[in-house]
Design a protein around this motif. Structure first.
Motif, PDB file in Angstrom:
ATOM      1  N   LEU A 125       0.739  -1.252  -0.028  1.00  0.00           N
ATOM      2  CA  LEU A 125       0.068  -0.046   0.288  1.00  0.00           C
ATOM      3  C   LEU A 125       0.827   1.330   0.011  1.00  0.00           C
ATOM      4  N   TYR A 126       2.084   1.207   0.641  1.00  0.00           N
ATOM      5  CA  TYR A 126       2.616   2.361   0.836  1.00  0.00           C
ATOM      6  C   TYR A 126       4.168   2.182   0.353  1.00  0.00           C
ATOM      7  N   MET A 127       4.981   2.036   1.041  1.00  0.00           N
ATOM      8  CA  MET A 127       6.585   2.000   0.690  1.00  0.00           C
ATOM      9  C   MET A 127       7.079   1.021   1.333  1.00  0.00           C
ATOM     10  N   PRO A 128       8.494   0.508   0.905  1.00  0.00           N
ATOM     11  CA  PRO A 128       9.054  -0.685   1.414  1.00  0.00           C
ATOM     12  C   PRO A 128       9.879  -0.121   2.969  1.00  0.00           C
ATOM     13  N   ILE A 129       9.809  -1.106   3.858  1.00  0.00           N
ATOM     14  CA  ILE A 129      10.342  -0.886   5.150  1.00  0.00           C
ATOM     15  C   ILE A 129      11.688  -1.733   5.099  1.00  0.00           C
ATOM     16  N   ASN A 130      12.827  -1.062   5.212  1.00  0.00           N
ATOM     17  CA  ASN A 130      14.134  -1.645   5.324  1.00  0.00           C
ATOM     18  C   ASN A 130      14.782  -2.181   6.417  1.00  0.00           C
ATOM     19  N   GLY A 131      13.893  -2.184   7.562  1.00  0.00           N
ATOM     20  CA  GLY A 131      14.615  -2.664   8.701  1.00  0.00           C
ATOM     21  C   GLY A 131      13.626  -3.600   9.419  1.00  0.00           C
ATOM     22  N   TYR A 132      13.977  -4.579  10.006  1.00  0.00           N
ATOM     23  CA  TYR A 132      13.113  -5.580  10.651  1.00  0.00           C
ATOM     24  C   TYR A 132      13.629  -6.072  11.832  1.00  0.00           C
ATOM     25  N   TYR A 133      12.878  -6.158  13.048  1.00  0.00           N
ATOM     26  CA  TYR A 133      13.420  -6.425  14.263  1.00  0.00           C
ATOM     27  C   TYR A 133      12.603  -7.421  15.065  1.00  0.00           C
ATOM     28  N   LEU A 134      13.399  -8.677  15.488  1.00  0.00           N
ATOM     29  CA  LEU A 134      12.529  -9.686  16.087  1.00  0.00           C
ATOM     30  C   LEU A 134      13.252  -9.788  17.405  1.00  0.00           C
ATOM     31  N   ILE A 154      13.520 -15.452   7.507  1.00  0.00           N
ATOM     32  CA  ILE A 154      14.257 -13.846   7.783  1.00  0.00           C
ATOM     33  C   ILE A 154      15.332 -14.022   6.827  1.00  0.00           C
ATOM     34  N   LYS A 155      15.981 -15.007   6.563  1.00  0.00           N
ATOM     35  CA  LYS A 155      17.328 -14.904   5.567  1.00  0.00           C
ATOM     36  C   LYS A 155      16.585 -14.643   4.163  1.00  0.00           C
ATOM     37  N   GLN A 156      15.748 -15.242   3.770  1.00  0.00           N
ATOM     38  CA  GLN A 156      14.937 -14.539   2.561  1.00  0.00           C
ATOM     39  C   GLN A 156      14.889 -13.274   2.365  1.00  0.00           C
ATOM     40  N   PHE A 157      14.216 -12.722   3.673  1.00  0.00           N
ATOM     41  CA  PHE A 157      13.995 -11.077   3.802  1.00  0.00           C
ATOM     42  C   PHE A 157      15.261 -10.430   3.373  1.00  0.00           C
ATOM     43  N   ASN A 158      16.146 -10.735   4.257  1.00  0.00           N
ATOM     44  CA  ASN A 158      17.685 -10.320   3.958  1.00  0.00           C
ATOM     45  C   ASN A 158      18.363 -10.392   2.471  1.00  0.00           C
ATOM     46  N   GLU A 160      16.739 -11.716  -0.526  1.00  0.00           N
ATOM     47  CA  GLU A 160      15.662 -11.328  -1.822  1.00  0.00           C
ATOM     48  C   GLU A 160      15.334 -10.174  -1.710  1.00  0.00           C
ATOM     49  N   ARG A 161      14.831  -9.409  -0.377  1.00  0.00           N
ATOM     50  CA  ARG A 161      14.155  -8.213  -0.466  1.00  0.00           C
ATOM     51  C   ARG A 161      15.115  -7.186   0.179  1.00  0.00           C
ATOM     52  N   ASN A 162      16.240  -7.426   0.468  1.00  0.00           N
ATOM     53  CA  ASN A 162      17.439  -6.525   0.943  1.00  0.00           C
ATOM     54  C   ASN A 162      16.912  -5.685   2.146  1.00  0.00           C
ATOM     55  N   LYS A 163      16.409  -6.554   3.104  1.00  0.00           N
ATOM     56  CA  LYS A 163      15.940  -6.144   4.318  1.00  0.00           C
ATOM     57  C   LYS A 163      17.163  -6.212   5.348  1.00  0.00           C
ATOM     58  N   SER A 164      17.323  -5.209   6.258  1.00  0.00           N
ATOM     59  CA  SER A 164      18.285  -5.290   7.358  1.00  0.00           C
ATOM     60  C   SER A 164      17.546  -5.900   8.641  1.00  0.00           C
ATOM     61  N   VAL A 165      17.991  -7.151   9.097  1.00  0.00           N
ATOM     62  CA  VAL A 165      17.096  -8.085  10.068  1.00  0.00           C
ATOM     63  C   VAL A 165      18.166  -7.968  11.336  1.00  0.00           C
ATOM     64  N   TRP A 166      17.247  -7.795  12.359  1.00  0.00           N
ATOM     65  CA  TRP A 166      18.153  -7.816  13.707  1.00  0.00           C
ATOM     66  C   TRP A 166      17.166  -9.002  14.642  1.00  0.00           C
ATOM     67  N   LEU A 167      17.925  -9.909  14.838  1.00  0.00           N
ATOM     68  CA  LEU A 167      17.367 -10.953  15.750  1.00  0.00           C
ATOM     69  C   LEU A 167      17.806 -10.891  17.233  1.00  0.00           C
ATOM     70  N   ILE A 168      17.051 -10.481  18.098  1.00  0.00           N
ATOM     71  CA  ILE A 168      17.420 -10.368  19.505  1.00  0.00           C
ATOM     72  C   ILE A 168      17.032 -11.594  20.027  1.00  0.00           C
ATOM     73  N   SER A 169      17.996 -12.463  20.655  1.00  0.00           N
ATOM     74  CA  SER A 169      17.752 -13.761  21.285  1.00  0.00           C
ATOM     75  C   SER A 169      18.640 -14.192  22.213  1.00  0.00           C
ATOM     76  N   HIS A 170      18.001 -15.094  23.202  1.00  0.00           N
ATOM     77  CA  HIS A 170      19.111 -15.651  24.337  1.00  0.00           C
ATOM     78  C   HIS A 170      19.637 -16.931  23.948  1.00  0.00           C
ATOM     79  N   ARG A 171      19.051 -17.515  22.786  1.00  0.00           N
ATOM     80  CA  ARG A 171      19.417 -18.898  22.557  1.00  0.00           C
ATOM     81  C   ARG A 171      20.849 -18.822  21.465  1.00  0.00           C
ATOM     82  N   ASP A 172      21.704 -19.538  22.339  1.00  0.00           N
ATOM     83  CA  ASP A 172      22.891 -19.542  21.581  1.00  0.00           C
ATOM     84  C   ASP A 172      23.055 -20.291  20.288  1.00  0.00           C
TER      85      ASP A 172
END
Length: 199
Positions: A125-134, A154-158, A160-172
């Motif tokens: 509807l509007y415009m691409p969003i280049n950042g994605y935080y989980l 998530i890797k496909q987002f990064n 194929e769609r050139n998204k900057s993905v930040w995954l915050i986790s405690h899982r080593d």
């Protein structure tokens, strides 16, 4: 000899400046504007509003297609579908389920699929969003196959769609799934982090 009151000028000035003529025409205009805005808000937010349903219908088909796509990618056997009143219908093998009846892992997969589907609608509807935080979404209740499926999306987002993905986790174990790692440690009320490093 009369005493001079040093505050008399200030009191006179306060009497003049504190007295304001009320403009009832302006108040009436503001009241009409407020009532009109409330009316517009009601027709856009009331779930029984035909205007809201019409607006929702314009993107509903696309939303449900994307939702179905993502539930399949994360390995969820349920069908999740939005109705035009924005209630959600969840079914499995023709049996209707309540969101509260889903396991923690299933509900996490639904949340991920919903998040990605709504993001796609927004971008269409509007415009691409280049950042994605989980933020710790993958930390509880989701099994290894669910994590693997989510990381693949998530890797496909990064990629194929050139998204900057930040995954915050405690899982080593997620460290091996990402390209860069920033370790953050909180001790004694202070947060320390190591610089970003290539894996």
């Amino acid at each position: 000899m009369d005493e001079i009151d040093p505050y008399s000028d200030q009191i006179n000035e306060m009497e003049v400046s504190a007295t304001t003529v009320i403009d009832f025409a302006q108040i009436n205009d503001l009241t009409k504007t407020m009532e009109h805005q409330k009316f517009l808000l009601d027709i856009l937010t009331n779930k029984d509003s035909f205007v809201r349903k019409k607006i929702v219908d314009q993107s509903l088909s696309y939303l449900n297609k994307r939702l179905s796509h993502y539930t399949e990618l994360v390995g969820l056997p349920h069908q999740v579908e939005f109705l035009n009143d924005l209630n959600v219908e969840i079914t499995e093998f023709g049996r209707e389920l309540n969101y509260g009846n889903l396991s923690r892992g299933e509900s996490t997969r639904v949340i991920l699929a919903l998040s990605w589907a709504f993001r796609d609608v927004w971008e269409q509807l509007y415009m691409p969003i280049n950042g994605y935080y989980l933020d710790e979404v993958l930390d509880q209740g989701i099994d290894q196959s669910g994590i693997a499926s989510a990381v693949k999306v998530i890797k496909q987002f990064n990629r194929e769609r050139n998204k900057s993905v930040w995954l915050i986790s405690h899982r080593d174990e997620l460290i091996t799934s990402v390209g860069k790692v920033m370790k953050v440690v909180k001790q004694g009320g202070f947060t320390e982090y190591s610089p970003e490093s290539e894996k």
